[in-house]
Design a protein around this motif. Structure first.
Motif, PDB file in Angstrom:
ATOM      1  N   HIS A  33      34.788 -89.847  -8.782  1.00  0.00           N
ATOM      2  CA  HIS A  33      36.149 -89.379  -8.502  1.00  0.00           C
ATOM      3  C   HIS A  33      36.209 -87.865  -8.656  1.00  0.00           C
ATOM      4  N   VAL A  34      36.965 -87.223  -7.795  1.00  0.00           N
ATOM      5  CA  VAL A  34      37.319 -85.821  -7.974  1.00  0.00           C
ATOM      6  C   VAL A  34      38.826 -85.689  -7.753  1.00  0.00           C
ATOM      7  N   HIS A  35      39.517 -85.114  -8.738  1.00  0.00           N
ATOM      8  CA  HIS A  35      40.964 -84.928  -8.644  1.00  0.00           C
ATOM      9  C   HIS A  35      41.283 -83.541  -8.105  1.00  0.00           C
ATOM     10  N   TYR A  36      42.464 -83.420  -7.514  1.00  0.00           N
ATOM     11  CA  TYR A  36      42.923 -82.118  -7.019  1.00  0.00           C
ATOM     12  C   TYR A  36      44.434 -82.036  -7.178  1.00  0.00           C
ATOM     13  N   PRO A  37      44.959 -80.817  -7.207  1.00  0.00           N
ATOM     14  CA  PRO A  37      46.393 -80.646  -7.485  1.00  0.00           C
ATOM     15  C   PRO A  37      47.276 -80.881  -6.268  1.00  0.00           C
ATOM     16  N   LEU A  38      48.531 -81.157  -6.554  1.00  0.00           N
ATOM     17  CA  LEU A  38      49.593 -81.192  -5.550  1.00  0.00           C
ATOM     18  C   LEU A  38      50.426 -79.942  -5.756  1.00  0.00           C
ATOM     19  N   TYR A  39      50.614 -79.180  -4.701  1.00  0.00           N
ATOM     20  CA  TYR A  39      51.349 -77.919  -4.804  1.00  0.00           C
ATOM     21  C   TYR A  39      52.791 -78.121  -4.357  1.00  0.00           C
ATOM     22  N   THR A  40      53.726 -77.568  -5.144  1.00  0.00           N
ATOM     23  CA  THR A  40      55.156 -77.704  -4.846  1.00  0.00           C
ATOM     24  C   THR A  40      55.796 -76.319  -4.850  1.00  0.00           C
ATOM     25  N   PRO A  41      55.545 -75.503  -3.816  1.00  0.00           N
ATOM     26  CA  PRO A  41      56.019 -74.120  -3.810  1.00  0.00           C
ATOM     27  C   PRO A  41      57.526 -73.969  -3.649  1.00  0.00           C
ATOM     28  N   GLU A  42      58.196 -75.029  -3.226  1.00  0.00           N
ATOM     29  CA  GLU A  42      59.653 -74.978  -3.092  1.00  0.00           C
ATOM     30  C   GLU A  42      60.206 -76.383  -3.216  1.00  0.00           C
ATOM     31  N   VAL A  43      61.517 -76.490  -3.259  1.00  0.00           N
ATOM     32  CA  VAL A  43      62.171 -77.790  -3.398  1.00  0.00           C
ATOM     33  C   VAL A  43      61.736 -78.722  -2.275  1.00  0.00           C
ATOM     34  N   ALA A  44      61.391 -79.960  -2.640  1.00  0.00           N
ATOM     35  CA  ALA A  44      61.015 -81.028  -1.707  1.00  0.00           C
ATOM     36  C   ALA A  44      59.639 -80.829  -1.082  1.00  0.00           C
ATOM     37  N   ALA A  45      58.932 -79.764  -1.462  1.00  0.00           N
ATOM     38  CA  ALA A  45      57.591 -79.534  -0.920  1.00  0.00           C
ATOM     39  C   ALA A  45      56.562 -80.374  -1.678  1.00  0.00           C
ATOM     40  N   ALA A  46      55.524 -80.819  -0.974  1.00  0.00           N
ATOM     41  CA  ALA A  46      54.397 -81.528  -1.590  1.00  0.00           C
ATOM     42  C   ALA A  46      53.182 -81.263  -0.715  1.00  0.00           C
ATOM     43  N   GLU A  47      52.404 -80.256  -1.101  1.00  0.00           N
ATOM     44  CA  GLU A  47      51.297 -79.774  -0.279  1.00  0.00           C
ATOM     45  C   GLU A  47      49.965 -79.929  -1.002  1.00  0.00           C
ATOM     46  N   GLN A  48      48.890 -79.904  -0.202  1.00  0.00           N
ATOM     47  CA  GLN A  48      47.536 -79.892  -0.754  1.00  0.00           C
ATOM     48  C   GLN A  48      46.671 -78.944   0.056  1.00  0.00           C
ATOM     49  N   ALA A 100      48.081 -78.593   3.771  1.00  0.00           N
ATOM     50  CA  ALA A 100      48.462 -79.891   4.326  1.00  0.00           C
ATOM     51  C   ALA A 100      49.800 -80.328   3.752  1.00  0.00           C
ATOM     52  N   LEU A 101      50.675 -80.817   4.616  1.00  0.00           N
ATOM     53  CA  LEU A 101      51.911 -81.445   4.160  1.00  0.00           C
ATOM     54  C   LEU A 101      51.618 -82.916   3.915  1.00  0.00           C
ATOM     55  N   THR A 102      51.876 -83.415   2.712  1.00  0.00           N
ATOM     56  CA  THR A 102      51.578 -84.805   2.380  1.00  0.00           C
ATOM     57  C   THR A 102      52.768 -85.704   2.692  1.00  0.00           C
ATOM     58  N   ILE A 131      61.855 -93.864  10.911  1.00  0.00           N
ATOM     59  CA  ILE A 131      62.169 -92.429  10.907  1.00  0.00           C
ATOM     60  C   ILE A 131      62.484 -92.010   9.481  1.00  0.00           C
ATOM     61  N   HIS A 132      61.640 -91.134   8.938  1.00  0.00           N
ATOM     62  CA  HIS A 132      61.746 -90.757   7.525  1.00  0.00           C
ATOM     63  C   HIS A 132      60.980 -89.456   7.335  1.00  0.00           C
ATOM     64  N   PRO A 133      61.351 -88.631   6.344  1.00  0.00           N
ATOM     65  CA  PRO A 133      60.630 -87.372   6.124  1.00  0.00           C
ATOM     66  C   PRO A 133      59.144 -87.530   5.856  1.00  0.00           C
ATOM     67  N   MET A 134      58.698 -88.734   5.475  1.00  0.00           N
ATOM     68  CA  MET A 134      57.271 -88.932   5.206  1.00  0.00           C
ATOM     69  C   MET A 134      56.422 -88.707   6.455  1.00  0.00           C
ATOM     70  N   SER A 135      56.942 -89.007   7.638  1.00  0.00           N
ATOM     71  CA  SER A 135      56.103 -89.099   8.830  1.00  0.00           C
ATOM     72  C   SER A 135      55.849 -87.737   9.471  1.00  0.00           C
ATOM     73  N   PRO A 136      54.672 -87.541  10.051  1.00  0.00           N
ATOM     74  CA  PRO A 136      54.387 -86.296  10.775  1.00  0.00           C
ATOM     75  C   PRO A 136      55.382 -85.991  11.888  1.00  0.00           C
ATOM     76  N   LEU A 137      55.987 -87.007  12.468  1.00  0.00           N
ATOM     77  CA  LEU A 137      57.030 -86.772  13.471  1.00  0.00           C
ATOM     78  C   LEU A 137      58.101 -85.838  12.910  1.00  0.00           C
TER      79      LEU A 137
END
Length: 514
Positions: A33-48, A100-102, A131-137
């Motif tokens: 296993h290798v872990h990595y961080p989730l970046y949250t530079p602003e409200v509602a953001a979740a990036e890697q 990347a936007l997760t 239809i939801h914010p999760m999707s790349p659409l």
């Protein structure tokens, strides 16, 4: 039996990449296993960072090869599983233009809300993705509106698995399964959907070529195979998304078999032989192969609810566990087991991170209901565990409308280490629950798909070779009866609070924007 040949399943997850080495008959040799961080530079953001994840793929594979395999020729293939819904804008040289936007990035919520009001149901029936914010659409709509320079200059928009595939092979290809959860692929035609593309104002040249999940290649870049301990002759199978592969890894492939996964988040899924869509839009339909489709629903709130309760409510128990040298979760489970089923009338709605299925409401918020003077901390802790399962069962109700009552539940994920949570799942679902000996069902599924792709097995039902179940939990009739009384109350509350969820989330934004 042949124990000198191996296969590697790699699961590219939200918080870590896992690589598991199996012998060709399905026995687990080792994992990394290798872990990595989730970046949250602003409200509602979740990036890697895509390159951190690519390095994790290289490192986990290299560790397995270095410690357990004497020759790369012993590796019959490497097969991929990956988390869904990520998107990365890249330039013509394949370099990311941003992180990347997760799936957890919710910044597209205003745009998906508008799209849902205009033609969301139509797009859902075309693509199988709610239809939801999760999707790349939705993420593409947000990029176009709020990151216009990146959107207009991007050469392509790809997922994290496509990024890794492109690094290895210098070509842009995406499997049916990952494509089917973008909200951009036509579920019937297995092609990019014209209406979905029109909503994002891109054309299919901005996306990868869609290929079957059984697609494989040789000829990976020497600079990376050297690091991994492999060769350019090593076969890589493109694989599928982690959700559908979890069903395969659990051998939940037959009618009436349902897979439940609870990790940081959670999901419930079952396999059908054709696209099946919900008139109310509560469930997804994703592709495993052109003959296997997976319907179900993901929930945002799984094991991280218990972690939040541990950190915020169980500080004393954590300190006690440290002194005793035991896992804090084990101590919390012991405390919760002393509380009767139903937490003496205390309900917890676990929407601390908004919610996907069945509400599909990123504004949903958590709450305790029924709190009274006779309740104590242990009631709150148990109610939190029950709330996660209640919410999953509400997704199961939507699935049951389409397939009927399941014959058996097969469950996996980090929650499986808690016998209390296992029993709770059986009691709330009022169904037998089977727990496998292994917990890396997506890695197992990736390898089964690889075996099928390369002709080692003739059909996916042969997955029983390497997915034997180890333990079964039967429902306790008394507890099941209590939960049946509480479930309608749980469902009624969450269905009535839509306006209140939106109002409180709007109020909260003033405290989370700094």
């Amino acid at each position: 039996m042949d124990f000198t040949s191996y296969m590697i399943g790699i699961d590219i997850g939200t918080t870590s990449t896992k690589a598991v080495l199996y012998n060709i008959n399905g026995g687990i040799v080792s994992s990394a296993h290798v872990h990595y961080p989730l970046y949250t530079p602003e409200v509602a953001a979740a990036e890697q960072d895509p390159d951190e994840i690519f390095q994790a793929v290289l490192e986990t594979t290299a560790q397995l090869m270095r410690e357990h395999v004497s020759s790369p020729t012993q590796i019959k293939f490497v097969s991929f599983s990956a988390a869904m819904h990520s998107i990365i804008p890249i330039d013509s040289n394949g370099n990311p233009l941003m992180n990347a936007l997760t799936w957890a990035d919710n910044r597209s919520e205003p745009y998906t809300k508008l799209l849902l009001e205009q033609k969301g149901h139509e797009l859902y029936f075309r693509t199988g993705t709610p239809i939801h914010p999760m999707s790349p659409l939705g993420k593409l709509m947000w990029l176009r509106a709020e990151r216009g320079h990146i959107f207009s200059t991007a050469y392509k928009f790809i997922s994290i698995k496509e990024y890794i595939w492109a690094k290895l092979f210098s070509t842009y290809e995406v499997d049916y399964s990952i494509a089917s959860c973008t909200g951009l692929m036509n579920l019937q035609q297995l092609k990019w959907d014209t209406a979905a593309l029109a909503a994002t104002e891109i054309n299919e040249s901005k996306l990868s070529k869609i290929v079957p999940t059984t697609y494989y290649r040789k000829g990976a870049a020497l600079q990376y195979t050297n690091v991994m301990g492999l060769t350019p002759e090593t076969i890589f199978v493109i694989g599928a998304n982690d959700g559908v592969l979890s069903n395969l890894g659990l051998n939940a492939m037959s009618p009436g078999e349902v897979a439940v996964t609870i990790g940081t988040s959670g999901a419930i899924r079952t396999v059908v032989d054709r696209p099946v869509l919900d008139e109310k839009g509560r469930t997804f339909c994703y592709v495993l192969t052109d003959k296997h489709y997976v319907i179900g629903g993901p929930v945002n709130n799984g094991g991280h609810i218990l972690r939040w309760m541990r950190d915020e409510l169980a500080g004393a128990e954590v300190e006690t566990a440290k002194r005793l040298g035991i896992d804090p979760y084990d101590l919390i489970s012991q405390i919760c087991s002393q509380v009767p089923a139903g937490s003496e009338g205390l309900l917890f709605h676990p929407y601390l991170a908004g919610e996907r299925a069945p509400l599909w409401n990123s504004n949903a918020r958590g709450s305790f209901f029924g709190l009274a003077l006779h309740h104590h901390k242990e009631h709150m802790l148990r109610a939190a565990m029950e709330g996660v399962i209640f919410n999953l069962y509400s997704v199961m109700l939507a699935i049951q409308e389409q397939i009927g009552t399941p014959a058996i539940i097969k469950a996996t994920g980090g929650f499986a280490s808690s016998s209390l949570w296992r029993q709770m799942l059986a009691d709330i679902f009022d169904q037998p629950v089977s727990i496998p000996a292994h917990h890396e069902s997506s890695c197992v599924g990736a390898c089964i798909l690889g075996l099928y792709a390369l002709g080692f097995i003739e059909n996916l039902q042969e997955a029983t070779l390497i997915t034997e179940q180890s333990q079964q939990y039967d429902p306790n009739p008394e507890s099941a009866q209590i939960y049946k009384q509480l479930l309608p109350i749980f469902l009624s509350i969450s269905s009535k609070l839509g306006p209140e969820y939106e109002a409180i989330s709007q109020f909260q934004r003033q405290f989370t924007s700094s």
